[in-house]
Design a protein around this motif. Sequence first.
Motif, PDB file in Angstrom:
ATOM      1  N   ARG A  25     -34.243  43.961  32.147  1.00 17.48           N
ATOM      2  CA  ARG A  25     -32.977  43.214  32.103  1.00 17.48           C
ATOM      3  C   ARG A  25     -32.354  43.279  30.707  1.00 17.48           C
ATOM      4  O   ARG A  25     -31.149  43.501  30.561  1.00 17.48           O
ATOM      5  CB  ARG A  25     -33.239  41.770  32.513  1.00 17.48           C
ATOM      6  CG  ARG A  25     -32.028  40.855  32.504  1.00 17.48           C
ATOM      7  CD  ARG A  25     -32.485  39.443  32.842  1.00 17.48           C
ATOM      8  NE  ARG A  25     -31.461  38.446  32.664  1.00 17.48           N
ATOM      9  CZ  ARG A  25     -30.607  38.064  33.597  1.00 17.48           C
ATOM     10  NH1 ARG A  25     -30.649  38.626  34.799  1.00 17.48           N
ATOM     11  NH2 ARG A  25     -29.693  37.137  33.360  1.00 17.48           N
ATOM     12  N   PRO A  58     -29.882  51.177  41.552  1.00 21.38           N
ATOM     13  CA  PRO A  58     -30.264  49.977  42.314  1.00 21.38           C
ATOM     14  C   PRO A  58     -30.990  48.931  41.464  1.00 21.38           C
ATOM     15  O   PRO A  58     -30.857  47.727  41.709  1.00 21.38           O
ATOM     16  CB  PRO A  58     -31.180  50.529  43.407  1.00 21.38           C
ATOM     17  CG  PRO A  58     -30.755  51.946  43.571  1.00 21.38           C
ATOM     18  CD  PRO A  58     -30.401  52.398  42.188  1.00 21.38           C
ATOM     19  N   THR A  59     -31.733  49.389  40.467  1.00 25.72           N
ATOM     20  CA  THR A  59     -32.441  48.453  39.586  1.00 25.72           C
ATOM     21  C   THR A  59     -31.462  47.654  38.746  1.00 25.72           C
ATOM     22  O   THR A  59     -31.669  46.460  38.499  1.00 25.72           O
ATOM     23  CB  THR A  59     -33.417  49.218  38.667  1.00 25.72           C
ATOM     24  OG1 THR A  59     -34.335  49.958  39.474  1.00 25.72           O
ATOM     25  CG2 THR A  59     -34.185  48.263  37.773  1.00 25.72           C
ATOM     26  N   TYR A  61     -28.389  46.800  39.633  1.00 24.97           N
ATOM     27  CA  TYR A  61     -27.805  45.780  40.507  1.00 24.97           C
ATOM     28  C   TYR A  61     -28.811  44.666  40.793  1.00 24.97           C
ATOM     29  O   TYR A  61     -28.456  43.480  40.797  1.00 24.97           O
ATOM     30  CB  TYR A  61     -27.347  46.412  41.821  1.00 24.97           C
ATOM     31  CG  TYR A  61     -26.025  47.115  41.720  1.00 24.97           C
ATOM     32  CD1 TYR A  61     -24.845  46.392  41.601  1.00 24.97           C
ATOM     33  CD2 TYR A  61     -25.945  48.508  41.750  1.00 24.97           C
ATOM     34  CE1 TYR A  61     -23.614  47.036  41.518  1.00 24.97           C
ATOM     35  CE2 TYR A  61     -24.721  49.160  41.664  1.00 24.97           C
ATOM     36  CZ  TYR A  61     -23.564  48.415  41.545  1.00 24.97           C
ATOM     37  OH  TYR A  61     -22.349  49.046  41.458  1.00 24.97           O
ATOM     38  N   ALA A  62     -30.062  45.034  41.026  1.00 27.47           N
ATOM     39  CA  ALA A  62     -31.080  44.026  41.351  1.00 27.47           C
ATOM     40  C   ALA A  62     -31.379  43.117  40.167  1.00 27.47           C
ATOM     41  O   ALA A  62     -31.652  41.922  40.330  1.00 27.47           O
ATOM     42  CB  ALA A  62     -32.361  44.716  41.814  1.00 27.47           C
ATOM     43  N   SER A  63     -31.313  43.660  38.965  1.00 23.10           N
ATOM     44  CA  SER A  63     -31.678  42.889  37.769  1.00 23.10           C
ATOM     45  C   SER A  63     -30.540  42.025  37.244  1.00 23.10           C
ATOM     46  O   SER A  63     -30.762  40.901  36.780  1.00 23.10           O
ATOM     47  CB  SER A  63     -32.130  43.830  36.651  1.00 23.10           C
ATOM     48  OG  SER A  63     -33.297  44.538  37.020  1.00 23.10           O
ATOM     49  N   GLY A  65     -26.842  42.513  38.566  1.00 21.02           N
ATOM     50  CA  GLY A  65     -25.617  42.502  39.352  1.00 21.02           C
ATOM     51  C   GLY A  65     -24.646  43.570  38.885  1.00 21.02           C
ATOM     52  O   GLY A  65     -25.013  44.480  38.137  1.00 21.02           O
TER      53      GLY A  65
END
Length: 215
Positions: A25, A58-59, A61-63, A65
């Motif tokens: 992050r 995708p990571t 977005y997952a972490s 947004g």
Amino acid sequence: MSGPTSGRRRPYRNDRRAEAAAGTRAAILDTALRLFVRDGYAKVTIGDIAREAGIAVPTVYASTGGKSAILTILMNRGVDDPVVERTLDEVRSAPDARTAISAMAHGVRLDNERHLDIVQVMITAAAVERGVEEELHQVAAAYRQALGVLAERLAQLGALRPGLSQERATDMLWFLFGLPSWRLFVAEHGWSWDETEHWLAQQAAAALVAEPGSG
């Protein structure tokens, strides 16, 4: 044979996962800020951030947004900086007007100095994205409310100029200590942070504090 720890999850595994997630992050946020500053918020994509950070899209977005969510997190770094509450505590307990003004000047200087890049990105992003504009208004409102603590303390000390209300004093403090002033002097005109802090504190004292015996 099962031992006494059989069936239990080892907490250090979860700790390592949490540390890895936090590291990912942080890398995303730092990379995003660097790209926003360098290339402009509007031009940067999530794909750019992922590529520069060495992380899958995708990571990202997952972490964190999407882009606006990333910017909101970055904006909150300034709002949630511990220096804010520490500064307000110093202002509330200041024994005299000039001590209170100096405490506020130094605190907002530190906050702006640490997060000037974020402020610049916020302002440019607000011009192209409605949600960011609304977030910027909220940040500015919280900032102004914090400056109002100084106006309140000056009133408590009986130090405001005759006829000057707390609301009007807060307006004047926003003009002097608000987001635009630090960008104007430091980023645009090349003043040092020390010069800017001391000059703004002097102007605030001259504009707000009553002359001895004026009451």
